[in-house]
Design a protein around this motif. Structure first.
Motif, PDB file in Angstrom:
ATOM      1  N   SER A   1      11.510  -9.260  -6.513  1.00  0.00           N
ATOM      2  CA  SER A   1      11.493  -8.546  -5.788  1.00  0.00           C
ATOM      3  C   SER A   1       9.612  -8.187  -5.661  1.00  0.00           C
ATOM      4  CB  SER A   1      12.443  -8.049  -5.279  1.00  0.00           C
ATOM      5  OG  SER A   1      12.269  -6.662  -6.194  1.00  0.00           O
ATOM      6  N   GLY A   2       9.716  -8.319  -7.201  1.00  0.00           N
ATOM      7  CA  GLY A   2       8.082  -8.080  -7.046  1.00  0.00           C
ATOM      8  C   GLY A   2       7.487  -6.473  -7.973  1.00  0.00           C
ATOM      9  N   LYS A   3       8.851  -6.068  -8.022  1.00  0.00           N
ATOM     10  CA  LYS A   3       8.777  -4.357  -8.193  1.00  0.00           C
ATOM     11  C   LYS A   3       8.342  -4.434  -9.955  1.00  0.00           C
ATOM     12  CE  LYS A   3      13.763  -4.150 -10.160  1.00  0.00           C
ATOM     13  NZ  LYS A   3      13.887  -5.515  -9.592  1.00  0.00           N
ATOM     14  N   THR A   4       8.483  -5.294 -10.980  1.00  0.00           N
ATOM     15  CA  THR A   4       8.004  -5.490 -12.060  1.00  0.00           C
ATOM     16  C   THR A   4       6.293  -5.469 -12.197  1.00  0.00           C
ATOM     17  OG1 THR A   4      10.407  -5.464 -12.626  1.00  0.00           O
ATOM     18  CG2 THR A   4       8.339  -6.117 -14.407  1.00  0.00           C
ATOM     19  N   THR A   5       6.716  -6.713 -11.284  1.00  0.00           N
ATOM     20  CA  THR A   5       4.959  -6.979 -11.411  1.00  0.00           C
ATOM     21  C   THR A   5       4.221  -6.208 -10.537  1.00  0.00           C
ATOM     22  OG1 THR A   5       5.633  -9.425 -11.288  1.00  0.00           O
ATOM     23  CG2 THR A   5       2.898  -8.890  -9.659  1.00  0.00           C
ATOM     24  N   LEU A   6       4.524  -5.559  -9.120  1.00  0.00           N
ATOM     25  CA  LEU A   6       3.622  -3.923  -9.289  1.00  0.00           C
ATOM     26  C   LEU A   6       3.760  -2.660 -10.004  1.00  0.00           C
ATOM     27  CD1 LEU A   6       2.947  -2.688  -6.181  1.00  0.00           C
ATOM     28  CD2 LEU A   6       4.929  -1.489  -5.750  1.00  0.00           C
TER      29      LEU A   6
ATOM     30  N   SER B   1       1.056  -1.307   0.308  1.00  0.00           N
ATOM     31  CA  SER B   1      -0.122  -0.330   0.325  1.00  0.00           C
ATOM     32  C   SER B   1       0.738   1.162   0.081  1.00  0.00           C
ATOM     33  CB  SER B   1      -1.242  -0.353   1.319  1.00  0.00           C
ATOM     34  OG  SER B   1      -1.783  -1.502   1.366  1.00  0.00           O
ATOM     35  N   PHE B   2       1.027   2.022  -0.602  1.00  0.00           N
ATOM     36  CA  PHE B   2       1.350   3.991  -0.517  1.00  0.00           C
ATOM     37  C   PHE B   2       0.190   4.532  -1.674  1.00  0.00           C
ATOM     38  CE2 PHE B   2       3.295   1.225  -4.295  1.00  0.00           C
ATOM     39  CZ  PHE B   2       3.555   2.295  -5.189  1.00  0.00           C
ATOM     40  N   ASN B   3       0.270   5.927  -1.628  1.00  0.00           N
ATOM     41  CA  ASN B   3       0.242   6.610  -1.885  1.00  0.00           C
ATOM     42  C   ASN B   3       1.210   7.144  -3.445  1.00  0.00           C
ATOM     43  OD1 ASN B   3      -2.391   6.327  -1.358  1.00  0.00           O
ATOM     44  ND2 ASN B   3      -2.176   8.040   0.454  1.00  0.00           N
ATOM     45  N   ILE B   4       0.279   7.707  -4.009  1.00  0.00           N
ATOM     46  CA  ILE B   4       1.861   8.911  -4.968  1.00  0.00           C
ATOM     47  C   ILE B   4       0.742   9.954  -5.380  1.00  0.00           C
ATOM     48  CG2 ILE B   4       2.686   9.272  -7.109  1.00  0.00           C
ATOM     49  CD1 ILE B   4       3.308   6.487  -7.564  1.00  0.00           C
ATOM     50  N   GLU B   5       1.460  11.205  -5.423  1.00  0.00           N
ATOM     51  CA  GLU B   5       0.708  12.698  -5.235  1.00  0.00           C
ATOM     52  C   GLU B   5       1.306  13.191  -7.046  1.00  0.00           C
ATOM     53  OE1 GLU B   5       2.681  15.101  -2.447  1.00  0.00           O
ATOM     54  OE2 GLU B   5       1.561  14.454  -0.342  1.00  0.00           O
ATOM     55  N   LYS B   6      -0.056  14.007  -7.239  1.00  0.00           N
ATOM     56  CA  LYS B   6       0.023  14.693  -8.642  1.00  0.00           C
ATOM     57  C   LYS B   6       1.526  15.045  -8.785  1.00  0.00           C
ATOM     58  CE  LYS B   6      -2.784  17.635 -12.207  1.00  0.00           C
ATOM     59  NZ  LYS B   6      -1.523  16.089 -13.050  1.00  0.00           N
ATOM     60  N   GLY B   7       2.038  14.775 -10.164  1.00  0.00           N
ATOM     61  CA  GLY B   7       3.343  15.840 -10.222  1.00  0.00           C
ATOM     62  C   GLY B   7       4.722  15.063  -8.848  1.00  0.00           C
ATOM     63  N   ASP B   8       4.780  14.290  -8.689  1.00  0.00           N
ATOM     64  CA  ASP B   8       5.287  13.707  -8.543  1.00  0.00           C
ATOM     65  C   ASP B   8       6.326  12.274  -9.047  1.00  0.00           C
ATOM     66  OD1 ASP B   8       7.779  12.590  -6.025  1.00  0.00           O
ATOM     67  OD2 ASP B   8       5.184  11.909  -4.717  1.00  0.00           O
ATOM     68  N   PHE B   9       7.530  12.720  -8.462  1.00  0.00           N
ATOM     69  CA  PHE B   9       8.173  11.502  -9.407  1.00  0.00           C
ATOM     70  C   PHE B   9       8.960   9.784  -8.639  1.00  0.00           C
ATOM     71  CE2 PHE B   9      12.157  11.739 -13.131  1.00  0.00           C
ATOM     72  CZ  PHE B   9      12.036   9.858 -13.520  1.00  0.00           C
ATOM     73  N   VAL B  10       8.631   8.655  -8.506  1.00  0.00           N
ATOM     74  CA  VAL B  10       8.596   8.070  -7.691  1.00  0.00           C
ATOM     75  C   VAL B  10       8.688   6.635  -8.662  1.00  0.00           C
ATOM     76  CG1 VAL B  10       7.817   6.036  -6.382  1.00  0.00           C
ATOM     77  CG2 VAL B  10       6.437   8.867  -6.494  1.00  0.00           C
ATOM     78  N   GLY B  11      10.190   6.461  -7.903  1.00  0.00           N
ATOM     79  CA  GLY B  11      11.503   4.856  -7.982  1.00  0.00           C
ATOM     80  C   GLY B  11      10.409   3.583  -7.639  1.00  0.00           C
ATOM     81  N   ILE B  12      10.143   2.984  -7.748  1.00  0.00           N
ATOM     82  CA  ILE B  12      10.092   1.134  -7.757  1.00  0.00           C
ATOM     83  C   ILE B  12      12.121   1.122  -7.920  1.00  0.00           C
ATOM     84  CG2 ILE B  12       9.035  -0.578  -7.331  1.00  0.00           C
ATOM     85  CD1 ILE B  12       6.328   0.549  -8.115  1.00  0.00           C
ATOM     86  N   MET B  13      12.451   0.337  -6.296  1.00  0.00           N
ATOM     87  CA  MET B  13      13.167  -1.078  -6.971  1.00  0.00           C
ATOM     88  C   MET B  13      12.989  -2.143  -5.910  1.00  0.00           C
ATOM     89  SD  MET B  13      16.600   2.479  -6.565  1.00  0.00           S
ATOM     90  CE  MET B  13      17.719   1.836  -7.291  1.00  0.00           C
ATOM     91  N   GLY B  14      14.339  -2.828  -6.090  1.00  0.00           N
ATOM     92  CA  GLY B  14      14.523  -4.494  -5.487  1.00  0.00           C
ATOM     93  C   GLY B  14      15.502  -4.972  -6.116  1.00  0.00           C
ATOM     94  N   PRO B  15      15.525  -5.832  -5.202  1.00  0.00           N
ATOM     95  CA  PRO B  15      16.529  -7.199  -6.029  1.00  0.00           C
ATOM     96  C   PRO B  15      15.537  -7.691  -7.673  1.00  0.00           C
ATOM     97  CG  PRO B  15      16.460  -6.955  -3.355  1.00  0.00           C
ATOM     98  CD  PRO B  15      15.512  -6.635  -4.205  1.00  0.00           C
ATOM     99  N   SER B  16      16.619  -8.361  -8.448  1.00  0.00           N
ATOM    100  CA  SER B  16      15.043  -9.291  -9.011  1.00  0.00           C
ATOM    101  C   SER B  16      14.784 -10.071  -8.426  1.00  0.00           C
ATOM    102  CB  SER B  16      16.504  -9.841  -9.762  1.00  0.00           C
ATOM    103  OG  SER B  16      17.363  -9.487 -10.777  1.00  0.00           O
TER     104      SER B  16
END
Length: 254
Positions: free
Chosen positions: A45-50, A28-43
């Protein structure tokens, strides 16, 4: 600032009951309008699925995705397709450009599908060309371009319909350092000037340093979050340190 993306208790499994893998577990998380958010983690980890679930390319087993007030997880497939076409943009590592078309034709393709008038298409193309500096390449065929130029064309195609949210999956993964930096500068520019919300999955700390904040995923759960204070060098070091803590990550662009 209002939230443009709300991710609520997202879970996803692969496989069957006897041999299943939980790719995401109550994220769970929120992203505000105009944000620039990175998703990182080991291979793994689930980041591409997310990223795929948030961008509507995949459905979660459990949880809700709300983008710009629309709950995608409750929409019918045709409704999701229309929402994606009109509100979302996508940049992929492998470009996904049509070799038979020119640069200009590839860029305006989303608008022709949406039946925009020629005057509006020309206006938007000129504006995108100005931002990304692509005017000299407009009449070239895709097979005449370098990898960096192809990725810029893919970026132009992704933003010409003025998406509320731009999704980028390892956008610098196949680029050399000069082309990667050029692309990241342009992403930063449209984020700042257009207030385009960007959500980007990446392994690379240098690429991630252009974000405003990073969400680290490990074993399908949020492991940590870090924010920039405006100093990219300091933010880069924070990302590297977190990668060492969490395990995994690429450091070749450092």
């Amino acid at each position: 600032m209002m939230n443009i993306i709300t991710v609520s208790q997202i879970s996803k499994k692969y496989g069957n009951l006897l041999n299943s893998t939980k790719a995401l577990n109550g994220v769970s998380f929120n992203i505000e309008k105009g944000d620039f958010v990175g998703i990182m983690g080991p291979s793994g980890s689930g980041k591409t699925t997310l990223l795929n679930i948030i961008s509507s390319a995949m459905k979660p087993d459990v949880g809700e995705i709300i983008i710009d007030g629309k709950e995608l997880t409750r929409m019918k497939e045709n409704e999701v397709a229309n929402f994606r076409k009109n509100h979302l943009g996508f940049i992929f590592q492998d470009f996904n450009l049509l070799e038979s078309l020119t640069v200009e034709e590839n860029i305006i393709l989303p608008l022709t599908f949406s039946k925009f008038k020629k005057v509006e298409i020309t206006k938007r193309l000129q504006y995108i060309n100005k931002i990304l500096g692509l005017t000299p390449l407009n009449k070239r065929r895709i097979d005449e371009l370098s990898g960096g130029q192809k990725q810029l064309v893919a970026c132009a195609r992704a933003i010409i319909n003025k998406p509320e949210v731009l999704f980028a999956d390892e956008p610098t993964g196949s680029l050399d350092s000069k082309s990667a930096t050029q692309l990241l500068n342009y992403l930063e520019k449209i984020n700042t000037q257009e207030q385009t919300t960007i959500l980007m999955a990446t392994h690379d700390a240098f690429t991630a340093s252009y974000c405003k904040r990073i969400i680290f995923i490990k074993d399908g759960k949020i492991f940590a979050k870090i924010n920039t204070n405006g100093d990219r060098k300091e933010f880069f070091e924070k990302i590297i340190n977190m990668q060492r803590t969490i395990g995994g990550g690429d450091f070749f662009n450092a």
